[in-house]
Design a protein around this motif. Structure first.
Motif, mmCIF file in Angstrom:
data_model
loop_
_atom_site.group_PDB
_atom_site.id
_atom_site.type_symbol
_atom_site.label_atom_id
_atom_site.label_comp_id
_atom_site.label_asym_id
_atom_site.label_seq_id
_atom_site.Cartn_x
_atom_site.Cartn_y
_atom_site.Cartn_z
ATOM 1 N N GLU A 140 26.305 16.942 -25.289
ATOM 2 C CA GLU A 140 26.738 18.377 -24.980
ATOM 3 C C GLU A 140 26.432 18.865 -23.534
ATOM 4 O OE1 GLU A 140 25.795 21.220 -27.832
ATOM 5 O OE2 GLU A 140 26.940 20.243 -29.574
ATOM 6 N N GLU A 141 25.447 18.208 -23.318
ATOM 7 C CA GLU A 141 25.023 18.548 -21.920
ATOM 8 C C GLU A 141 26.086 18.355 -20.652
ATOM 9 O OE1 GLU A 141 21.220 17.408 -20.161
ATOM 10 O OE2 GLU A 141 20.448 17.517 -22.138
ATOM 11 N N HIS A 142 26.783 17.003 -21.093
ATOM 12 C CA HIS A 142 27.834 16.548 -20.256
ATOM 13 C C HIS A 142 29.235 16.958 -20.256
ATOM 14 C CE1 HIS A 142 24.267 13.506 -20.430
ATOM 15 N NE2 HIS A 142 24.117 14.083 -19.195
ATOM 16 N N SER A 143 29.543 17.816 -21.114
ATOM 17 C CA SER A 143 31.028 18.246 -21.465
ATOM 18 C C SER A 143 31.585 18.867 -20.152
ATOM 19 C CB SER A 143 30.570 19.169 -22.592
ATOM 20 O OG SER A 143 29.986 20.366 -22.220
ATOM 21 N N SER A 144 30.750 19.361 -19.203
ATOM 22 C CA SER A 144 31.427 19.951 -18.105
ATOM 23 C C SER A 144 31.705 18.630 -17.168
ATOM 24 C CB SER A 144 30.539 21.025 -17.624
ATOM 25 O OG SER A 144 29.244 20.458 -16.785
ATOM 26 N N TYR A 145 32.246 19.252 -15.870
ATOM 27 C CA TYR A 145 32.583 18.301 -14.808
ATOM 28 C C TYR A 145 31.565 17.762 -14.202
ATOM 29 C CZ TYR A 145 37.392 19.810 -15.072
ATOM 30 O OH TYR A 145 38.589 19.891 -15.625
ATOM 31 N N GLY A 146 30.251 18.482 -14.249
ATOM 32 C CA GLY A 146 28.853 17.802 -13.667
ATOM 33 C C GLY A 146 28.800 18.358 -12.113
ATOM 34 N N ASP A 147 27.820 17.739 -11.580
ATOM 35 C CA ASP A 147 27.651 18.390 -10.275
ATOM 36 C C ASP A 147 28.492 17.854 -9.224
ATOM 37 O OD1 ASP A 147 26.635 18.281 -7.540
ATOM 38 O OD2 ASP A 147 24.542 18.414 -8.367
ATOM 39 N N ILE A 148 29.244 18.440 -8.335
ATOM 40 C CA ILE A 148 30.286 17.957 -7.355
ATOM 41 C C ILE A 148 29.866 16.933 -6.440
ATOM 42 C CG2 ILE A 148 29.691 19.793 -5.578
ATOM 43 C CD1 ILE A 148 33.264 18.502 -6.996
ATOM 44 N N ARG A 149 28.552 16.850 -6.379
ATOM 45 C CA ARG A 149 28.260 15.530 -5.481
ATOM 46 C C ARG A 149 28.355 14.339 -6.370
ATOM 47 N NH1 ARG A 149 22.515 18.458 -4.040
ATOM 48 N NH2 ARG A 149 22.921 18.839 -6.235
ATOM 49 N N GLY A 150 28.079 14.265 -7.331
ATOM 50 C CA GLY A 150 27.806 13.230 -8.276
ATOM 51 C C GLY A 150 26.761 13.143 -9.217
ATOM 52 N N ASP A 151 26.725 12.303 -10.163
ATOM 53 C CA ASP A 151 25.702 12.400 -11.264
ATOM 54 C C ASP A 151 24.309 11.892 -10.949
ATOM 55 O OD1 ASP A 151 24.740 12.311 -14.104
ATOM 56 O OD2 ASP A 151 24.442 10.132 -13.536
ATOM 57 N N GLN A 152 23.241 12.885 -11.056
ATOM 58 C CA GLN A 152 21.924 12.867 -10.302
ATOM 59 C C GLN A 152 21.318 11.455 -10.538
ATOM 60 O OE1 GLN A 152 18.851 12.836 -11.946
ATOM 61 N NE2 GLN A 152 17.878 12.865 -10.061
ATOM 62 N N ALA A 153 21.624 10.637 -11.865
ATOM 63 C CA ALA A 153 21.070 9.363 -11.972
ATOM 64 C C ALA A 153 21.482 8.483 -10.987
ATOM 65 C CB ALA A 153 21.204 9.043 -13.465
ATOM 66 N N LEU A 154 22.780 8.386 -10.913
ATOM 67 C CA LEU A 154 23.420 7.354 -9.939
ATOM 68 C C LEU A 154 22.898 8.052 -8.387
ATOM 69 C CD1 LEU A 154 25.440 5.384 -8.990
ATOM 70 C CD2 LEU A 154 27.419 6.680 -9.265
ATOM 71 N N ARG A 155 22.977 9.148 -7.900
ATOM 72 C CA ARG A 155 22.588 9.417 -6.728
ATOM 73 C C ARG A 155 21.134 9.014 -6.430
ATOM 74 N NH1 ARG A 155 22.563 14.496 -5.463
ATOM 75 N NH2 ARG A 155 22.869 15.645 -7.680
#
Length: 474
Positions: free
Chosen positions: A142-157
Protein backbone atom coordinates in the motif's frame (compact mmCIF):
# COMPACT_ATOMS: atom_id res chain seq x y z
CA UNK A 1 57.67 5.56 -5.34
CA UNK A 2 55.94 8.87 -6.21
CA UNK A 3 54.23 8.50 -2.81
CA UNK A 4 51.87 5.95 -4.37
CA UNK A 5 50.79 2.79 -2.62
CA UNK A 6 48.56 -0.17 -3.44
CA UNK A 7 45.94 -1.32 -0.96
CA UNK A 8 45.96 -5.10 -1.31
CA UNK A 9 42.69 -5.35 0.65
CA UNK A 10 40.80 -2.91 -1.56
CA UNK A 11 37.99 -4.11 -3.82
CA UNK A 12 39.47 -1.92 -6.57
CA UNK A 13 42.07 -3.43 -8.89
CA UNK A 14 45.72 -2.39 -8.72
CA UNK A 15 45.31 -0.87 -12.19
CA UNK A 16 42.41 1.31 -11.03
CA UNK A 17 44.24 2.38 -7.85
CA UNK A 18 47.41 3.35 -9.72
CA UNK A 19 45.49 5.20 -12.46
CA UNK A 20 43.51 7.18 -9.89
CA UNK A 21 46.59 8.12 -7.85
CA UNK A 22 48.78 9.08 -10.81
CA UNK A 23 45.95 11.03 -12.41
CA UNK A 24 45.31 12.92 -9.16
CA UNK A 25 49.01 13.78 -8.84
CA UNK A 26 49.09 15.18 -12.37
CA UNK A 27 45.86 17.12 -11.87
CA UNK A 28 47.23 18.60 -8.64
CA UNK A 29 50.54 19.55 -10.27
CA UNK A 30 52.64 17.25 -8.10
CA UNK A 31 53.89 15.62 -11.29
CA UNK A 32 54.69 18.55 -13.57
CA UNK A 33 54.34 18.71 -17.33
CA UNK A 34 57.36 17.24 -19.06
CA UNK A 35 58.28 15.01 -16.12
CA UNK A 36 59.74 11.73 -17.35
CA UNK A 37 58.17 8.78 -15.56
CA UNK A 38 60.25 5.87 -14.40
CA UNK A 39 60.41 2.78 -16.65
CA UNK A 40 57.65 0.23 -16.16
CA UNK A 41 60.12 -2.45 -15.01
CA UNK A 42 61.42 -0.21 -12.22
CA UNK A 43 57.94 0.66 -10.96
CA UNK A 44 56.72 -2.93 -11.20
CA UNK A 45 59.61 -4.05 -8.99
CA UNK A 46 59.12 -1.17 -6.56
CA UNK A 47 55.38 -1.78 -6.19
CA UNK A 48 55.67 -5.56 -6.22
CA UNK A 49 53.29 -6.08 -9.14
CA UNK A 50 53.45 -7.49 -12.66
CA UNK A 51 55.02 -5.20 -15.25
CA UNK A 52 52.00 -5.53 -17.55
CA UNK A 53 49.88 -3.78 -14.88
CA UNK A 54 52.16 -0.73 -15.02
CA UNK A 55 52.14 -0.88 -18.82
CA UNK A 56 48.32 -0.90 -18.74
CA UNK A 57 48.31 2.12 -16.40
CA UNK A 58 50.63 4.07 -18.73
CA UNK A 59 48.52 3.13 -21.76
CA UNK A 60 45.30 4.15 -19.99
CA UNK A 61 46.59 7.57 -18.94
CA UNK A 62 48.13 8.11 -22.38
CA UNK A 63 44.74 7.39 -23.96
CA UNK A 64 43.15 9.94 -21.59
CA UNK A 65 45.79 12.52 -22.55
CA UNK A 66 47.61 12.78 -19.21
CA UNK A 67 50.77 11.09 -20.48
CA UNK A 68 52.59 10.99 -23.80
CA UNK A 69 55.12 8.52 -25.12
CA UNK A 70 58.25 9.72 -26.90
CA UNK A 71 59.86 7.17 -29.18
CA UNK A 72 63.20 6.00 -27.81
CA UNK A 73 62.91 8.28 -24.80
CA UNK A 74 60.15 7.09 -22.49
CA UNK A 75 56.83 8.25 -21.06
CA UNK A 76 56.27 11.84 -19.93
CA UNK A 77 53.56 13.93 -18.28
CA UNK A 78 51.76 15.69 -21.14
CA UNK A 79 52.29 19.39 -21.75
CA UNK A 80 49.52 21.96 -21.53
CA UNK A 81 47.36 20.43 -18.80
CA UNK A 82 45.52 22.69 -16.38
CA UNK A 83 46.40 21.79 -12.81
CA UNK A 84 44.26 22.41 -9.75
CA UNK A 85 44.83 22.52 -6.04
CA UNK A 86 45.28 19.16 -4.36
CA UNK A 87 42.19 17.86 -2.57
CA UNK A 88 41.94 18.81 1.06
CA UNK A 89 42.55 16.33 3.85
CA UNK A 90 38.85 16.51 4.62
CA UNK A 91 37.83 15.55 1.08
CA UNK A 92 40.34 12.69 1.02
CA UNK A 93 38.95 11.43 4.31
CA UNK A 94 35.40 11.54 2.98
CA UNK A 95 36.51 9.63 -0.13
CA UNK A 96 38.10 6.95 2.03
CA UNK A 97 34.95 6.62 4.11
CA UNK A 98 32.80 6.16 1.02
CA UNK A 99 35.09 3.46 -0.38
CA UNK A 100 35.24 1.56 2.92
CA UNK A 101 31.41 1.56 3.09
CA UNK A 102 31.13 -0.60 0.99
CA UNK A 103 23.31 -12.33 -29.83
CA UNK A 104 22.30 -13.17 -31.87
CA UNK A 105 20.42 -12.77 -35.15
CA UNK A 106 19.81 -16.00 -37.00
CA UNK A 107 22.71 -17.11 -39.22
CA UNK A 108 20.13 -17.72 -41.95
CA UNK A 109 19.04 -14.06 -41.96
CA UNK A 110 19.21 -12.87 -45.55
CA UNK A 111 20.50 -9.38 -44.71
CA UNK A 112 23.23 -8.79 -42.13
CA UNK A 113 22.50 -5.50 -40.42
CA UNK A 114 25.51 -3.76 -38.86
CA UNK A 115 23.13 -1.63 -36.78
CA UNK A 116 24.65 0.38 -33.95
CA UNK A 117 23.64 0.54 -30.31
CA UNK A 118 21.97 -2.87 -30.06
CA UNK A 119 23.33 -5.21 -27.37
CA UNK A 120 23.21 -8.99 -27.68
CA UNK A 121 19.89 -9.95 -26.13
CA UNK A 122 20.59 -13.69 -26.29
CA UNK A 123 23.20 -13.24 -23.54
CA UNK A 124 21.00 -11.14 -21.28
CA UNK A 125 20.68 -12.79 -17.81
CA UNK A 126 16.94 -13.33 -18.19
CA UNK A 127 16.58 -15.67 -15.18
CA UNK A 128 18.27 -13.26 -12.79
CA UNK A 129 16.19 -10.38 -14.16
CA UNK A 130 12.99 -12.42 -13.79
CA UNK A 131 13.83 -13.11 -10.14
CA UNK A 132 14.43 -9.41 -9.54
CA UNK A 133 11.10 -8.53 -11.17
CA UNK A 134 9.27 -11.16 -9.14
CA UNK A 135 10.79 -9.95 -5.87
CA UNK A 136 10.01 -6.34 -6.77
CA UNK A 137 6.40 -7.18 -7.56
CA UNK A 138 5.96 -9.05 -4.29
CA UNK A 139 7.46 -6.15 -2.34
CA UNK A 140 4.93 -3.64 -3.65
CA UNK A 141 2.39 -2.79 -0.96
CA UNK A 142 0.00 0.00 0.00
CA UNK A 143 2.94 2.34 0.57
CA UNK A 144 3.64 2.20 -3.11
CA UNK A 145 0.13 2.87 -4.35
CA UNK A 146 1.03 6.45 -5.33
CA UNK A 147 3.34 7.54 -8.14
CA UNK A 148 6.29 7.83 -5.75
CA UNK A 149 9.14 10.33 -5.67
CA UNK A 150 9.37 12.34 -8.90
CA UNK A 151 13.15 11.83 -8.86
CA UNK A 152 12.75 8.06 -8.85
CA UNK A 153 12.63 5.21 -6.37
CA UNK A 154 14.92 5.79 -3.41
CA UNK A 155 16.31 2.24 -3.47
CA UNK A 156 17.33 2.59 -7.13
CA UNK A 157 18.89 6.01 -6.62
CA UNK A 158 20.82 4.65 -3.66
CA UNK A 159 22.05 1.65 -5.67
CA UNK A 160 23.04 3.94 -8.53
CA UNK A 161 24.92 6.29 -6.21
CA UNK A 162 27.01 3.44 -4.82
CA UNK A 163 27.60 1.84 -8.23
CA UNK A 164 28.65 5.10 -9.87
CA UNK A 165 31.17 5.80 -7.13
CA UNK A 166 32.48 2.25 -7.21
CA UNK A 167 32.74 1.92 -11.00
CA UNK A 168 33.37 5.47 -12.20
CA UNK A 169 34.51 7.54 -9.24
CA UNK A 170 31.42 9.77 -9.37
CA UNK A 171 30.49 11.30 -6.03
CA UNK A 172 26.94 12.56 -5.70
CA UNK A 173 23.98 12.35 -3.37
CA UNK A 174 20.77 10.42 -4.00
CA UNK A 175 18.99 13.77 -4.27
CA UNK A 176 21.01 14.61 -7.39
CA UNK A 177 20.01 11.42 -9.24
CA UNK A 178 16.87 11.54 -11.39
CA UNK A 179 15.51 8.33 -12.93
CA UNK A 180 14.16 8.84 -16.45
CA UNK A 181 12.64 6.67 -19.16
CA UNK A 182 15.77 6.55 -21.29
CA UNK A 183 18.23 9.17 -22.50
CA UNK A 184 15.67 10.62 -24.89
CA UNK A 185 13.37 11.58 -22.03
CA UNK A 186 16.31 12.79 -19.96
CA UNK A 187 17.64 15.10 -22.67
CA UNK A 188 14.13 16.33 -23.43
CA UNK A 189 13.62 17.13 -19.74
CA UNK A 190 16.86 19.12 -19.69
CA UNK A 191 16.04 20.97 -22.89
CA UNK A 192 12.67 22.07 -21.55
CA UNK A 193 13.91 22.85 -18.05
CA UNK A 194 16.78 25.05 -19.22
CA UNK A 195 15.07 26.79 -22.16
CA UNK A 196 14.17 29.88 -20.14
CA UNK A 197 17.86 30.56 -19.51
CA UNK A 198 19.61 29.13 -22.56
CA UNK A 199 18.81 29.51 -26.25
CA UNK A 200 21.70 27.78 -28.06
CA UNK A 201 23.78 24.61 -27.71
CA UNK A 202 27.20 23.53 -28.92
CA UNK A 203 26.75 20.08 -30.38
CA UNK A 204 29.17 17.56 -31.86
CA UNK A 205 29.30 17.14 -35.61
CA UNK A 206 28.58 14.37 -36.52
CA UNK A 207 26.26 13.29 -33.73
CA UNK A 208 23.27 11.07 -32.95
CA UNK A 209 20.10 12.41 -34.53
CA UNK A 210 17.58 12.36 -31.67
CA UNK A 211 19.53 14.74 -29.44
CA UNK A 212 19.78 17.45 -32.05
CA UNK A 213 16.10 16.97 -32.92
CA UNK A 214 15.09 17.44 -29.28
CA UNK A 215 16.90 20.76 -28.97
CA UNK A 216 15.64 21.96 -32.31
CA UNK A 217 12.07 21.21 -31.26
CA UNK A 218 12.64 23.32 -28.17
CA UNK A 219 13.81 26.15 -30.47
CA UNK A 220 17.46 26.04 -29.51
CA UNK A 221 19.99 27.27 -32.05
CA UNK A 222 22.38 24.40 -32.87
CA UNK A 223 26.06 25.35 -33.12
CA UNK A 224 27.93 22.39 -34.66
CA UNK A 225 31.52 21.77 -33.56
CA UNK A 226 33.40 19.23 -35.66
CA UNK A 227 34.85 16.07 -34.16
CA UNK A 228 38.34 14.72 -34.83
CA UNK A 229 40.35 11.88 -33.35
CA UNK A 230 40.52 13.68 -30.00
CA UNK A 231 36.77 14.28 -29.71
CA UNK A 232 34.84 17.53 -30.01
CA UNK A 233 37.28 20.16 -31.24
CA UNK A 234 36.63 22.80 -28.57
CA UNK A 235 39.92 24.40 -29.64
CA UNK A 236 37.83 25.97 -32.41
CA UNK A 237 36.12 28.04 -29.72
CA UNK A 238 37.82 30.85 -27.84
CA UNK A 239 34.97 30.91 -25.33
CA UNK A 240 31.39 29.75 -24.78
CA UNK A 241 29.00 32.49 -25.84
CA UNK A 242 26.38 33.68 -23.40
CA UNK A 243 23.23 31.57 -23.31
CA UNK A 244 24.90 28.46 -24.78
CA UNK A 245 24.88 24.93 -23.38
CA UNK A 246 27.15 22.16 -24.68
CA UNK A 247 26.31 18.49 -25.32
CA UNK A 248 29.29 16.10 -25.42
CA UNK A 249 29.92 12.34 -25.58
CA UNK A 250 33.48 12.47 -24.16
CA UNK A 251 34.13 8.82 -23.30
CA UNK A 252 33.21 7.36 -26.70
CA UNK A 253 31.97 9.88 -29.23
CA UNK A 254 29.17 8.69 -31.47
CA UNK A 255 29.61 7.81 -34.29
CA UNK A 256 33.39 8.38 -34.59
CA UNK A 257 34.33 6.50 -31.40
CA UNK A 258 36.92 9.12 -30.43
CA UNK A 259 37.91 9.89 -26.83
CA UNK A 260 37.85 13.52 -25.69
CA UNK A 261 41.38 14.34 -24.53
CA UNK A 262 42.01 15.66 -21.03
CA UNK A 263 43.22 19.00 -22.41
CA UNK A 264 39.94 19.50 -24.24
CA UNK A 265 37.95 18.34 -21.21
CA UNK A 266 39.70 20.90 -19.07
CA UNK A 267 39.21 23.64 -21.66
CA UNK A 268 35.49 22.90 -22.04
CA UNK A 269 34.99 23.00 -18.28
CA UNK A 270 36.97 26.22 -17.96
CA UNK A 271 34.85 27.87 -20.67
CA UNK A 272 31.65 26.61 -19.03
CA UNK A 273 32.73 28.12 -15.71
CA UNK A 274 33.58 31.44 -17.34
CA UNK A 275 30.23 31.54 -19.17
CA UNK A 276 28.21 30.31 -16.15
CA UNK A 277 26.75 27.48 -18.20
CA UNK A 278 26.55 23.68 -18.19
CA UNK A 279 27.99 20.74 -20.11
CA UNK A 280 25.66 17.80 -20.72
CA UNK A 281 27.72 14.59 -20.69
CA UNK A 282 26.06 11.74 -22.57
CA UNK A 283 27.85 8.66 -21.22
CA UNK A 284 25.95 6.07 -23.20
CA UNK A 285 28.37 3.12 -23.22
CA UNK A 286 31.58 3.82 -21.28
CA UNK A 287 31.10 0.57 -19.33
CA UNK A 288 32.28 -1.19 -22.48
CA UNK A 289 35.78 0.21 -22.67
CA UNK A 290 37.50 -2.83 -24.12
CA UNK A 291 41.07 -1.89 -23.28
CA UNK A 292 42.21 -0.64 -19.90
CA UNK A 293 39.64 0.67 -17.44
CA UNK A 294 36.70 3.06 -18.00
CA UNK A 295 37.83 6.65 -18.51
CA UNK A 296 36.64 8.84 -15.60
CA UNK A 297 33.59 10.87 -16.67
CA UNK A 298 33.88 14.63 -17.13
CA UNK A 299 31.51 14.89 -14.18
CA UNK A 300 34.36 13.94 -11.84
CA UNK A 301 36.30 17.02 -12.99
CA UNK A 302 33.49 19.51 -12.33
CA UNK A 303 30.31 18.19 -10.64
CA UNK A 304 28.91 21.73 -10.46
CA UNK A 305 29.15 22.29 -14.24
CA UNK A 306 28.51 18.85 -15.74
CA UNK A 307 25.07 17.28 -16.05
CA UNK A 308 25.63 13.55 -16.43
CA UNK A 309 23.29 11.33 -18.46
CA UNK A 310 23.49 7.53 -18.22
CA UNK A 311 21.42 4.72 -19.70
CA UNK A 312 20.80 0.97 -19.41
CA UNK A 313 19.87 0.61 -23.09
CA UNK A 314 23.37 -0.50 -24.10
CA UNK A 315 24.37 -2.41 -20.97
CA UNK A 316 21.08 -4.31 -20.56
CA UNK A 317 18.43 -3.83 -23.24
CA UNK A 318 16.87 -0.92 -25.17
CA UNK A 319 13.33 -2.02 -24.29
CA UNK A 320 14.04 -1.40 -20.60
CA UNK A 321 13.70 2.32 -21.40
CA UNK A 322 15.45 3.36 -18.21
CA UNK A 323 18.21 5.90 -17.68
CA UNK A 324 19.23 8.53 -15.19
CA UNK A 325 20.59 12.04 -14.81
CA UNK A 326 22.98 13.45 -12.22
CA UNK A 327 22.00 17.08 -11.71
CA UNK A 328 24.23 19.74 -10.10
CA UNK A 329 22.90 20.57 -6.65
CA UNK A 330 21.87 24.09 -7.64
CA UNK A 331 19.54 22.80 -10.38
CA UNK A 332 17.80 19.88 -8.66
CA UNK A 333 14.74 21.76 -7.44
CA UNK A 334 14.18 23.37 -10.83
CA UNK A 335 14.52 20.05 -12.71
CA UNK A 336 12.25 18.27 -10.21
CA UNK A 337 9.56 20.92 -10.64
CA UNK A 338 9.66 20.58 -14.43
CA UNK A 339 9.63 16.77 -14.25
CA UNK A 340 6.56 16.92 -12.02
CA UNK A 341 4.77 19.39 -14.30
CA UNK A 342 5.40 17.07 -17.24
CA UNK A 343 4.24 14.07 -15.15
CA UNK A 344 7.36 12.06 -16.06
CA UNK A 345 7.31 9.01 -13.79
CA UNK A 346 9.09 5.71 -14.45
CA UNK A 347 7.22 2.48 -13.52
CA UNK A 348 7.93 1.69 -9.87
CA UNK A 349 8.15 -2.11 -10.17
CA UNK A 350 10.74 -1.74 -12.92
CA UNK A 351 12.78 0.62 -10.77
CA UNK A 352 12.69 -1.69 -7.76
CA UNK A 353 13.71 -4.66 -9.87
CA UNK A 354 16.63 -2.72 -11.29
CA UNK A 355 17.67 -1.59 -7.81
CA UNK A 356 17.79 -5.22 -6.67
CA UNK A 357 19.60 -6.27 -9.86
CA UNK A 358 22.34 -3.70 -9.22
CA UNK A 359 22.59 -4.23 -5.46
CA UNK A 360 22.91 -8.02 -5.89
CA UNK A 361 25.88 -7.55 -8.23
CA UNK A 362 24.05 -8.99 -11.25
CA UNK A 363 24.47 -5.82 -13.28
CA UNK A 364 28.24 -5.61 -12.88
CA UNK A 365 28.69 -9.32 -13.54
CA UNK A 366 26.73 -8.97 -16.78
CA UNK A 367 28.76 -5.92 -17.87
CA UNK A 368 32.01 -7.76 -17.21
CA UNK A 369 30.86 -10.79 -19.20
CA UNK A 370 29.70 -8.66 -22.14
CA UNK A 371 32.96 -6.71 -22.24
CA UNK A 372 34.74 -9.98 -23.03
CA UNK A 373 32.20 -10.85 -25.73
CA UNK A 374 32.31 -7.44 -27.40
CA UNK A 375 36.11 -7.27 -27.24
CA UNK A 376 36.37 -10.56 -29.10
CA UNK A 377 33.84 -9.44 -31.73
CA UNK A 378 35.55 -6.11 -32.21
CA UNK A 379 38.94 -7.75 -32.72
CA UNK A 380 37.43 -10.18 -35.21
CA UNK A 381 35.67 -7.42 -37.15
CA UNK A 382 38.80 -5.26 -37.22
CA UNK A 383 41.02 -8.14 -38.36
CA UNK A 384 38.64 -9.19 -41.12
CA UNK A 385 38.26 -5.62 -42.38
CA UNK A 386 42.03 -5.20 -42.65
CA UNK A 387 42.27 -8.63 -44.29
CA UNK A 388 39.74 -7.47 -46.89
CA UNK A 389 40.89 -3.88 -47.48
CA UNK A 390 44.43 -3.59 -46.11
CA UNK A 391 45.89 -0.09 -46.18
CA UNK A 392 42.83 1.28 -48.00
CA UNK A 393 41.03 1.73 -44.67
CA UNK A 394 41.53 2.84 -41.07
CA UNK A 395 39.38 1.36 -38.31
CA UNK A 396 38.69 3.87 -35.54
CA UNK A 397 36.79 3.68 -32.28
CA UNK A 398 39.24 3.80 -29.35
CA UNK A 399 38.57 0.18 -28.47
CA UNK A 400 35.28 0.80 -26.75
CA UNK A 401 31.56 0.28 -27.12
CA UNK A 402 29.75 -1.77 -29.75
CA UNK A 403 30.65 -0.06 -33.02
CA UNK A 404 33.62 1.01 -35.13
CA UNK A 405 34.11 3.72 -37.73
CA UNK A 406 35.74 2.65 -40.98
CA UNK A 407 37.48 5.48 -42.82
CA UNK A 408 38.64 4.99 -46.39
CA UNK A 409 42.06 6.16 -47.49
CA UNK A 410 41.04 5.15 -51.03
CA UNK A 411 38.72 7.84 -52.44
CA UNK A 412 36.99 5.31 -54.71
CA UNK A 413 35.83 3.31 -51.70
CA UNK A 414 34.66 6.45 -49.90
CA UNK A 415 32.46 7.42 -52.84
CA UNK A 416 30.63 4.10 -53.15
CA UNK A 417 26.82 4.13 -52.67
CA UNK A 418 26.88 2.71 -49.14
CA UNK A 419 23.14 3.35 -48.71
CA UNK A 420 22.37 0.89 -51.51
CA UNK A 421 23.79 -2.35 -50.16
CA UNK A 422 20.69 -4.39 -49.29
CA UNK A 423 20.91 -6.34 -52.55
CA UNK A 424 24.38 -7.43 -51.49
CA UNK A 425 23.04 -8.82 -48.22
CA UNK A 426 24.13 -6.22 -45.69
CA UNK A 427 23.23 -2.81 -44.26
CA UNK A 428 25.54 -0.15 -42.83
CA UNK A 429 25.24 3.40 -41.58
CA UNK A 430 27.43 6.27 -42.75
CA UNK A 431 28.67 9.38 -40.98
CA UNK A 432 26.56 11.39 -43.42
CA UNK A 433 23.51 10.04 -41.54
CA UNK A 434 24.65 12.03 -38.49
CA UNK A 435 26.04 15.11 -40.20
CA UNK A 436 25.00 18.70 -39.51
CA UNK A 437 25.60 21.59 -41.93
CA UNK A 438 28.85 23.27 -40.93
CA UNK A 439 31.35 25.74 -42.43
CA UNK A 440 34.20 23.55 -41.21
CA UNK A 441 35.28 20.36 -42.97
CA UNK A 442 34.52 17.16 -41.05
CA UNK A 443 37.52 14.81 -40.96
CA UNK A 444 35.79 11.70 -39.66
CA UNK A 445 33.81 10.47 -42.68
CA UNK A 446 33.18 6.79 -43.31
CA UNK A 447 30.85 3.89 -42.60
CA UNK A 448 29.74 2.91 -39.10
CA UNK A 449 29.58 -0.79 -38.25
CA UNK A 450 27.82 -2.07 -35.15
CA UNK A 451 28.71 -5.54 -33.92
CA UNK A 452 26.88 -5.85 -30.59
CA UNK A 453 24.06 -8.04 -31.90
CA UNK A 454 26.00 -10.03 -34.52
CA UNK A 455 27.50 -13.49 -34.10
CA UNK A 456 31.09 -14.15 -35.07
CA UNK A 457 29.78 -16.09 -38.07
CA UNK A 458 27.70 -13.08 -39.16
CA UNK A 459 30.68 -10.75 -38.76
CA UNK A 460 32.83 -13.02 -40.95
CA UNK A 461 30.12 -13.31 -43.60
CA UNK A 462 29.21 -9.63 -43.36
CA UNK A 463 32.74 -8.46 -44.12
CA UNK A 464 32.86 -10.83 -47.10
CA UNK A 465 29.69 -9.22 -48.42
CA UNK A 466 31.10 -5.73 -47.87
CA UNK A 467 34.21 -6.70 -49.84
CA UNK A 468 32.11 -8.23 -52.62
CA UNK A 469 30.03 -5.04 -52.83
CA UNK A 470 33.16 -2.87 -53.08
CA UNK A 471 34.68 -5.12 -55.75
CA UNK A 472 31.51 -5.20 -57.84
CA UNK A 473 31.13 -1.41 -57.85
CA UNK A 474 34.79 -0.73 -58.53
Amino acid sequence: MYGISIDRQSSQSATRQLCDQLRAMIQAGRLEAGTRLLPTRVLAKEWGIARNVVVEVYEQLTAEGYLEGRVGSGTYVAEGLVVSAAPSAESRLELAKREDGKSNASPQTSVIDFATGIPDQTLFPASAWARALKAAGEAINEEHSSYGDIRGDQALRSALRDYLFRAKGIQCSEDQIFVVSGTTEGVSLLAQSLSSRFHSIYIENPTIGFTRDIFQQQRYNLVPVEVDRNGMNVDRLSRFASGHLALITPSHQFPTGSLLSIKRRQKAIHMAEEADTYLIEDDYDSEFRLRGIPVPPMHTLSPARVIYAGTFSKTLMPSLRTGFLIIPAGLTRHIADMKERLNLYTPLVLQKALARFIADGQFERHVLAMKKVYKKRRMLLKDRLYDAFGSHISVLGDEAGMHVLVQFTDARLAQLPWKETADYGFLVETTDDYQLPSPFPVETKGIVLGYGNLTEQQIEEGVQRIRAFAASIE
